[in-house]
Design a protein around this motif. Structure first.
Motif, mmCIF file in Angstrom:
data_model
loop_
_atom_site.group_PDB
_atom_site.id
_atom_site.type_symbol
_atom_site.label_atom_id
_atom_site.label_comp_id
_atom_site.label_asym_id
_atom_site.label_seq_id
_atom_site.Cartn_x
_atom_site.Cartn_y
_atom_site.Cartn_z
ATOM 1 N N THR A 198 46.814 41.536 32.132
ATOM 2 C CA THR A 198 46.781 41.679 33.584
ATOM 3 C C THR A 198 45.343 41.781 34.077
ATOM 4 O O THR A 198 44.985 41.186 35.104
ATOM 5 C CB THR A 198 47.562 42.926 34.018
ATOM 6 O OG1 THR A 198 48.932 42.790 33.618
ATOM 7 C CG2 THR A 198 47.506 43.108 35.532
ATOM 8 N N GLU A 199 44.524 42.508 33.347
ATOM 9 C CA GLU A 199 43.122 42.652 33.748
ATOM 10 C C GLU A 199 42.406 41.317 33.776
ATOM 11 O O GLU A 199 41.615 41.030 34.684
ATOM 12 C CB GLU A 199 42.400 43.612 32.788
ATOM 13 C CG GLU A 199 42.842 45.061 32.874
ATOM 14 C CD GLU A 199 44.185 45.308 32.199
ATOM 15 O OE1 GLU A 199 44.665 44.415 31.446
ATOM 16 O OE2 GLU A 199 44.773 46.390 32.423
ATOM 17 N N CYS A 200 42.688 40.474 32.779
ATOM 18 C CA CYS A 200 42.068 39.152 32.706
ATOM 19 C C CYS A 200 42.537 38.277 33.863
ATOM 20 O O CYS A 200 41.734 37.577 34.496
ATOM 21 C CB CYS A 200 42.389 38.494 31.369
ATOM 22 S SG CYS A 200 41.675 36.843 31.163
ATOM 23 N N ILE A 201 43.844 38.309 34.151
ATOM 24 C CA ILE A 201 44.400 37.522 35.259
ATOM 25 C C ILE A 201 43.773 37.952 36.578
ATOM 26 O O ILE A 201 43.339 37.111 37.378
ATOM 27 C CB ILE A 201 45.930 37.681 35.305
ATOM 28 C CG1 ILE A 201 46.570 37.008 34.092
ATOM 29 C CG2 ILE A 201 46.494 37.086 36.606
ATOM 30 C CD1 ILE A 201 48.042 37.307 33.935
ATOM 31 N N VAL A 202 43.689 39.256 36.790
ATOM 32 C CA VAL A 202 43.120 39.766 38.042
ATOM 33 C C VAL A 202 41.662 39.355 38.175
ATOM 34 O O VAL A 202 41.218 38.925 39.246
ATOM 35 C CB VAL A 202 43.261 41.303 38.108
ATOM 36 C CG1 VAL A 202 42.405 41.875 39.238
ATOM 37 C CG2 VAL A 202 44.722 41.690 38.302
ATOM 38 N N ALA A 203 40.900 39.464 37.109
ATOM 39 C CA ALA A 203 39.479 39.106 37.156
ATOM 40 C C ALA A 203 39.302 37.638 37.526
ATOM 41 O O ALA A 203 38.445 37.290 38.350
ATOM 42 C CB ALA A 203 38.820 39.400 35.812
ATOM 43 N N GLU A 204 40.133 36.765 36.949
ATOM 44 C CA GLU A 204 40.029 35.340 37.238
ATOM 45 C C GLU A 204 40.452 35.039 38.679
ATOM 46 O O GLU A 204 39.836 34.219 39.362
ATOM 47 C CB GLU A 204 40.890 34.550 36.255
ATOM 48 C CG GLU A 204 40.375 34.599 34.823
ATOM 49 C CD GLU A 204 41.319 33.930 33.844
ATOM 50 O OE1 GLU A 204 42.389 33.459 34.282
ATOM 51 O OE2 GLU A 204 40.995 33.883 32.642
ATOM 52 N N VAL A 205 41.502 35.716 39.128
ATOM 53 C CA VAL A 205 41.982 35.517 40.495
ATOM 54 C C VAL A 205 40.920 35.951 41.502
ATOM 55 O O VAL A 205 40.620 35.229 42.472
ATOM 56 C CB VAL A 205 43.293 36.301 40.720
ATOM 57 C CG1 VAL A 205 43.614 36.392 42.216
ATOM 58 C CG2 VAL A 205 44.443 35.631 39.985
ATOM 59 N N VAL A 206 40.352 37.120 41.289
ATOM 60 C CA VAL A 206 39.345 37.631 42.218
ATOM 61 C C VAL A 206 38.121 36.732 42.234
ATOM 62 O O VAL A 206 37.557 36.441 43.294
ATOM 63 C CB VAL A 206 38.951 39.075 41.840
ATOM 64 C CG1 VAL A 206 37.768 39.549 42.689
ATOM 65 C CG2 VAL A 206 40.140 40.012 42.035
ATOM 66 N N GLU A 207 37.700 36.268 41.060
ATOM 67 C CA GLU A 207 36.534 35.389 40.987
ATOM 68 C C GLU A 207 36.788 34.097 41.758
ATOM 69 O O GLU A 207 35.921 33.623 42.511
ATOM 70 C CB GLU A 207 36.210 35.074 39.523
ATOM 71 C CG GLU A 207 34.838 34.478 39.300
ATOM 72 C CD GLU A 207 33.718 35.414 39.721
ATOM 73 O OE1 GLU A 207 32.714 34.912 40.265
ATOM 74 O OE2 GLU A 207 33.850 36.640 39.522
#
Length: 215
Positions: A198-207
């Protein structure tokens, strides 16, 4: 005792608020468990009444038919979702911090197995309960989308974001989160999970979101 044949049109009224009656709450909670595990067609009233420690006559006193009970179950689930949604807000901070906080909370919510189970149930019974299903989806859109659009508008007014329409930006943000954590498991089954955290998905989405709309 068999179910009374009460014709229920599309759009069976949903309860306006959770009941304070402990027997009614118990009936709805047990019914939710049966509907989610058995499906609407296979669910029978008598086992629900036994699990809720009430007679079938008492159950029918609250809910004239299985259709009315199903509508109450969906309304009850929507109330639970609304309570969870209150935690999915935009806190203070920079645009990136606020978007990250929202994306994390939303990903955790949409990635919950119970949330997917309720959506599966609603979708499966949509032809039978069209208005109930539509109301469920519209309520979710309003509870999540509207506050997000307001927060994004404030950030745009502060000059931290720039977009043609807040609705488009909000929809894209939510959509990028929904695809890996909600729609993929919804279609493929809960046993098939994305390899990304989830952390990886969120980081990519925010970027991606900030690259598109950040100033």
């Amino acid at each position: 005792m068999t179910s009374p044949t009460v014709p229920v049109p599309e759009g069976t009224p949903e309860p306006a608020a959770k009941s304070e009656d402990p027997r009614q709450r118990s009936i709805v909670r047990e019914a939710r468990r049966y509907f989610m595990s058995e499906g609407y067609a296979a669910t029978r009233i008598e086992p629900i009444a036994r699990a809720a420690s009430v007679s079938t006559a008492t159950l029918y006193g609250y809910f004239p038919s299985k259709a009315h009970l199903f509508s109450a179950v969906i309304a009850d689930a929507a109330d639970d979702f609304q309570a969870q949604m209150r935690t999915v807000g935009m806190a203070g901070g920079t645009a990136r911090e606020q978007v990250t906080a929202f994306a994390t909370a939303y990903a955790n919510f949409m990635g919950d197995r119970f949330v997917r189970s309720v959506f599966r149930l609603v979708m499966a019974e949509r032809p039978r309960f069209r208005d109930v299903a539509q109301g469920f989806f519209e309520r979710g859109r309003s509870d999540f989308g509207a506050p997000l659009m307001r927060a994004l508008t404030v950030l745009a007014e502060r000059g931290e974001l720039s977009f043609p329409k807040a609705a488009w930006a909000a929809g894209q943000l939510m959509g990028m989160i929904e695809h890996p954590v909600f729609f993929m498991p919804l279609v493929t089954g809960d046993e098939v999970q994305t390899q990304r955290t989830t952390e990886c998905i969120v980081a990519e989405v925010v970027e991606t979101f900030m690259a598109r709309y950040g100033t």
